[in-house]
Design a protein around this motif. Structure first.
Motif, short mmCIF file in Angstrom:
data_model
loop_
_atom_site.label_atom_id
_atom_site.label_comp_id
_atom_site.label_asym_id
_atom_site.label_seq_id
_atom_site.Cartn_x
_atom_site.Cartn_y
_atom_site.Cartn_z
N GLU A 710 28.42 5.44 19.14
CA GLU A 710 27.26 4.61 18.86
C GLU A 710 27.67 3.16 18.62
OE1 GLU A 710 26.02 4.93 14.33
OE2 GLU A 710 26.32 6.95 15.17
N ALA A 711 26.77 2.28 18.97
CA ALA A 711 26.99 0.85 18.72
C ALA A 711 26.48 0.51 17.33
CB ALA A 711 26.25 0.03 19.78
N PHE A 712 26.99 -0.54 16.76
CA PHE A 712 26.48 -1.00 15.47
C PHE A 712 26.53 -2.52 15.44
CE2 PHE A 712 31.01 -0.74 14.84
CZ PHE A 712 31.33 -1.80 13.99
N GLU A 713 25.69 -3.09 14.60
CA GLU A 713 25.61 -4.54 14.48
C GLU A 713 26.72 -5.05 13.57
OE1 GLU A 713 22.45 -8.05 13.11
OE2 GLU A 713 21.86 -5.93 13.08
N VAL A 714 27.47 -6.01 14.08
CA VAL A 714 28.57 -6.58 13.30
C VAL A 714 28.06 -7.79 12.53
CG1 VAL A 714 30.86 -7.65 13.41
CG2 VAL A 714 30.27 -5.77 14.98
N ARG A 715 28.21 -7.73 11.21
CA ARG A 715 27.76 -8.85 10.36
C ARG A 715 28.89 -9.87 10.23
NH1 ARG A 715 25.91 -4.29 7.50
NH2 ARG A 715 27.69 -4.44 6.07
N ILE A 716 28.58 -11.13 10.51
CA ILE A 716 29.58 -12.19 10.45
C ILE A 716 29.34 -13.00 9.17
CG2 ILE A 716 30.52 -14.23 11.62
CD1 ILE A 716 29.52 -13.04 14.24
N PRO A 717 30.34 -13.09 8.29
CA PRO A 717 30.15 -13.84 7.03
C PRO A 717 29.78 -15.30 7.30
CG PRO A 717 32.16 -12.53 6.96
CD PRO A 717 31.66 -12.47 8.37
N ALA A 718 28.81 -15.78 6.55
CA ALA A 718 28.38 -17.17 6.70
C ALA A 718 29.33 -18.13 5.98
CB ALA A 718 26.97 -17.34 6.16
N GLY A 719 30.08 -17.61 5.05
CA GLY A 719 31.03 -18.44 4.29
C GLY A 719 31.82 -17.56 3.33
N LYS A 720 32.92 -18.10 2.84
CA LYS A 720 33.79 -17.35 1.97
C LYS A 720 33.22 -17.29 0.55
CE LYS A 720 38.76 -16.95 1.03
NZ LYS A 720 40.08 -17.61 1.26
N THR A 721 33.18 -16.07 0.00
CA THR A 721 32.69 -15.87 -1.37
C THR A 721 33.67 -14.96 -2.10
OG1 THR A 721 31.40 -13.90 -0.82
CG2 THR A 721 30.30 -16.04 -0.52
N GLY A 722 33.41 -14.80 -3.39
CA GLY A 722 34.27 -13.91 -4.15
C GLY A 722 34.21 -12.48 -3.66
N GLY A 723 33.06 -12.11 -3.08
CA GLY A 723 32.89 -10.72 -2.64
C GLY A 723 33.44 -10.43 -1.27
N ASN A 724 33.78 -11.48 -0.48
CA ASN A 724 34.28 -11.20 0.87
C ASN A 724 35.64 -11.82 1.15
OD1 ASN A 724 33.87 -13.92 1.37
ND2 ASN A 724 31.98 -13.61 2.55
N THR A 725 36.35 -12.20 0.08
CA THR A 725 37.68 -12.80 0.27
C THR A 725 38.59 -11.88 1.06
OG1 THR A 725 37.44 -14.02 -1.80
CG2 THR A 725 39.68 -13.76 -0.93
N HIS A 726 38.49 -10.57 0.79
CA HIS A 726 39.38 -9.61 1.47
C HIS A 726 39.15 -9.60 2.98
CE1 HIS A 726 35.59 -7.47 0.90
NE2 HIS A 726 35.98 -6.57 1.80
N ILE A 727 37.92 -9.93 3.40
CA ILE A 727 37.62 -9.96 4.84
C ILE A 727 38.33 -11.14 5.48
CG2 ILE A 727 35.81 -10.25 6.56
CD1 ILE A 727 33.91 -8.77 4.71
N TYR A 728 38.31 -12.30 4.82
CA TYR A 728 38.98 -13.48 5.35
C TYR A 728 40.49 -13.28 5.39
CZ TYR A 728 34.78 -16.36 5.54
OH TYR A 728 33.57 -16.89 5.87
N GLU A 729 41.04 -12.64 4.35
CA GLU A 729 42.48 -12.37 4.34
C GLU A 729 42.86 -11.40 5.45
OE1 GLU A 729 43.04 -10.96 0.39
OE2 GLU A 729 43.09 -12.97 -0.51
#
Length: 778
Positions: A710-729
């Protein structure tokens, strides 16, 4: 000015030549017994072109089966015209020299007709085609001399069965048989023309073997036992007599014998000898192919007490129109009901015929909306919504081709285009504008005199939107040339209009059997429909190009964009499709398909079986890959899938041209950690600096069985926050790892089939019969 005068002289000269040649042909045809002449002409199709002996000097371009077939068809139409125009004379004699002369004259007449088309079209200005009028007029005139587009005789019955089914009760009342029996008759007619001579030869050979065996058993010569054999086997003897008639006296065209169609119906489709008074009547273009050939009005001819279909193409092209015309002549009070049924049939055809390609689609027929500009209620035929794809089908139930000659009345030809193409285009344009007028728009059905809302539709929900104009019969070549009209352009600036016929749908459903294949083809087809300056003759040229080269539209676009050409003509692309329907055992043969590696095919199969929202976009993304890209992608799938022996999941990203594809493979039986999947996909978007990523999750066994995908929608972060730092790293680590695989979407470059260099004074390879320097070498 000098060129204009030369063109006028060429037009006058070619017209005069046509009239003289046509008169000579008429005189010859009348003097030869018709059945002997038919047998002689059909025999030419069984002989190697180089052995026929009738190609005049300088006409070696007939040394190909397709050219010979086209010329034979052209000649058979003339034989039909003369038989329909002249009563049978008292004295006739078969003379092979006259037959050869007739064949040569037919070649010359067709050649002069092409010269006339070029000379009279070159100066055309204005009209509904704008600057393209001259080119379109030439194509209209040249196409008038041949069949409009490809037709496959093995599908005659299927076509007739579908389009005549709405009139079953009236057919039974008028002719005593229903639509299925009429369709069967037309298929029998086609099969007789297609394989009748071979079948007849088989019967004759089997009879010869049987007589030989009988003579050996009797201990006598074949000459001594043949009369005894015939007397004791009367039915077999009759079959042999008919087989000989089929082989040598045009018997394959005898539809009275080879079909079960009633004589009343056959008479309605036939001319009697001397019945037509128009084709050779005094006046301009007398007897030339630029008058309306009688076969375009009634495809059959009565010879003796039997009815014959001389030409193997017009039985389809003219038969359908002639049948419906005579049905209404015999039952005029049926006209209103007839029109209602035709409308319903044509509006439902796209969904009916392509039901396997549109599983679970939402289908809204006869949808209404209030136009925000005119403030009037507007109506569209059929709206089809499947996943993120929208089809808007505007159907035209009338015949797709006028029988008015483009040389005698090009304006009427142009009006047919206006009616069959532009009206549908404008209706689609109005709907698309309405769809784009708000974030969400309501649609209505008209029930019991009131408009009742049936749906709300959002333009933003649809990745692909295809406006389609659908005709009953083939509309080639106009269906592919109409994009050159100055008033035609992509709707909303990006959705090109596609013209199709019911004829086309029966082929598309066979060669593109899955939803993913069909819709990906329609994306390619729509892209080509928006590319002015690229000419393919009919739908099956587009289909053949797709099967052979996949995204050949992108390669052509690059050629135009790079300035390598400002106009591209592609011919012969349909060969791969044509051959699929040629064999005697075509039903049991596999149809041509694109080469897809097995691992990739299994993943596509899982997407098709799961059909989770977004699946068509994922399929399209994968199918966009060229041959090299597909092989590399399949290897990635296989290699990463095998790591599932040690790990419950693995992932990789394909990127390069277009949007990246993120693939997550999950070992079957293990629960998917969706937060982790989403985080990894988001990191991919950051690592590749993409504005959109196509996400795909597949549950797979280690042995390669794909359980679901199945396909799924990929969410792209609008900016770096405390909650998504691990994604940027993770994105930074990912950019340095082997998880990102750079791969061009298409690794092939389209290259047309190479041809031998053509000499300036050689016949043009287009088959026009004109020297190359005066035709496409100008």
């Amino acid at each position: 000015m000098y060129g204009e005068e030369n063109r006028k002289l060429a037009a006058t000269s070619s017209l005069k030549n046509m009239e003289v040649i046509a008169a000579e042909m008429r005189e010859l045809i009348v003097s030869i017994p018709p059945l002997d002449l038919l047998g002689y002409i059909y025999a030419q199709l069984l002989i190697e072109p180089k052995e026929t002996g009738y190609a005049p000097k300088g006409q070696q371009h007939l040394n190909s089966p397709s050219d010979l077939k086209n010329q034979t068809q052209f000649l058979l139409e003339y034989v039909h015209a003369v038989l329909a125009s002249d009563a049978e004379p008292v004295d006739m004699i078969f003379d092979e020299a006259r037959c050869n002369q007739l064949l040569e004259l037919g070649i010359k007449l067709r050649e002069q007709a092409i010269v006339f088309a070029m000379a009279t079209s070159a100066d055309a200005r204005g009209g509904i085609f704008g600057p393209s009028t001259a080119k379109i007029e030439f194509h209209a005139k040249s196409a008038w001399l041949t069949i409009r587009g490809n037709r496959y005789q093995v599908l005659e019955g299927e076509f007739y069965n579908y389009v005549l089914a709405p009139h079953n009760d009236v057919l039974e009342e008028v002719y005593g048989i229903g639509s299925a029996e009429v369709a069967e008759g037309f298929q029998e007619m086609a099969e007789s023309m297609r394989s009748g001579i071979l079948d007849a030869a088989t019967v004759a050979m089997e009879d010869c073997k049987a007589v030989q065996a009988f003579s050996l058993a009797q201990g006598k010569s074949m000459e001594d036992v043949v009369e005894v054999w015939e007397a004791s086997n009367p039915e077999h003897s009759k079959a042999v007599e008919e087989a000989i008639d089929d082989m040598f006296r045009g018997g394959v065209a005898n539809v009275s014998r080879h079909t079960k169609l009633p004589s009343t119906l056959l008479a309605d489709l036939s001319y009697r000898r001397g019945e037509d008074t128009e084709f050779f009547a005094a006046g301009d273009f007398v007897g030339t192919p630029y008058r309306t050939l009688p076969a375009r009005k009634k495809p059959l001819i009565q010879i003796g007490s039997d009815y014959y279909a001389l030409d193997f193409c017009f039985a389809r092209d003219a038969g359908y129109r002639a049948l419906l015309y005579n049905l209404l002549q015999r039952k005029p009070d049926y006209k209103k009901t007839f029109e209602e049924r035709q409308k319903a049939m044509s509006e439902a055809a796209f969904v009916d015929i392509l039901s396997a390609q549109l599983p679970g689609a939402t289908v809204l027929q006869e949808v209404y909306y209030k136009d925000p500009i005119s403030k009037q209620w507007s109506e569209n035929d059929t709206l089809i919504l499947i996943d993120d794809v929208l089809f808007l089908v505007e159907a035209k139930a009338g015949a797709a081709a006028t029988i008015a000659s483009p040389a005698l009345d090009f304006d009427r030809h142009a009006q047919s285009v206006q009616d069959l193409f532009l009206k549908a285009y404008k209706q689609c344009e109005r709907f698309f504008n309405y769809l784009n007028s708000a974030d969400e728009v309501p649609l209505y059905h008209f029930v019991a005199g009131k408009y009742q809302k049936c749906a709300n539709v959002r333009c933003a929900d649809y990745r692909v939107m295809v406006p389609v104009g659908l005709t009953v019969e083939s509309f080639s070549p106009f269906s592919t040339y109409c994009k050159e009209l100055p008033q035609v352009g992509p709707l909303l600036g990006k959705h090109a209009f596609v013209s199709l016929s019911i004829d086309d749908l029966f082929v598309l459903k066979r060669l593109l059997p899955t939803p993913g294949e069909f819709i990906h083809y329609m994306e390619v087809r729509q892209n080509l429909a928006g590319m002015k300056g690229v000419r393919l003759y009919d739908e099956f040229d587009h289909l053949g190009g797709y099967l052979m080269q996949n995204r050949f539209d992108l390669d052509l676009d690059r050629m135009l964009g790079a300035g390598k050409a400002n106009m591209l003509f592609l011919d012969g692309m349909s060969d791969i499709v044509d051959k699929a329907f040629e064999g005697m055992n075509w039903k049991n043969e596999s149809f041509p398909t694109q080469d897809i590696p097995e691992e990739m095919r299994k993943l596509l199969g899982a997407l098709d079986a799961t059909r989770y929202p977004g699946w068509l976009e994922a399929e399209s993304h994968i199918r966009d890959l060229g041959e090299g890209g597909r092989n590399n992608f399949a290897k990635m799938l296989c290699d990463f899938r095998q790591t599932l022996e040690q790990h419950p999941f693995c992932y990789f990203t394909l990127y390069g041209e277009g949007e990246p594809l993120f693939v997550w493979l999950q070992k079957s039986g293990h629960q998917i950690d969706w937060p982790q999947v989403n985080d990894k996909a988001s990191a991919v978007a950051l690592a590749t600096k993409a504005s959109k990523v196509v996400g795909l999750v597949a549950e797979v066994e280690v042995d390669g069985v794909y359980r679901r995908a199945e396909a799924f929608e990929v969410r792209i972060p609008a900016g770096k926050t405390g909650g998504n730092t691990h994604i940027y790293e993770d994105a930074m680590r990912m950019a340095r790892s082997d998880r990102l695989i750079k791969l061009n979407r298409s690794t092939e470059t389209f290259s047309p089939v190479k041809r031998k260099k053509v000499g300036r004074n050689s016949p043009c390879p287009c088959g026009s019969g004109v020297k190359y320097k005066k035709c496409h070498g100008r």
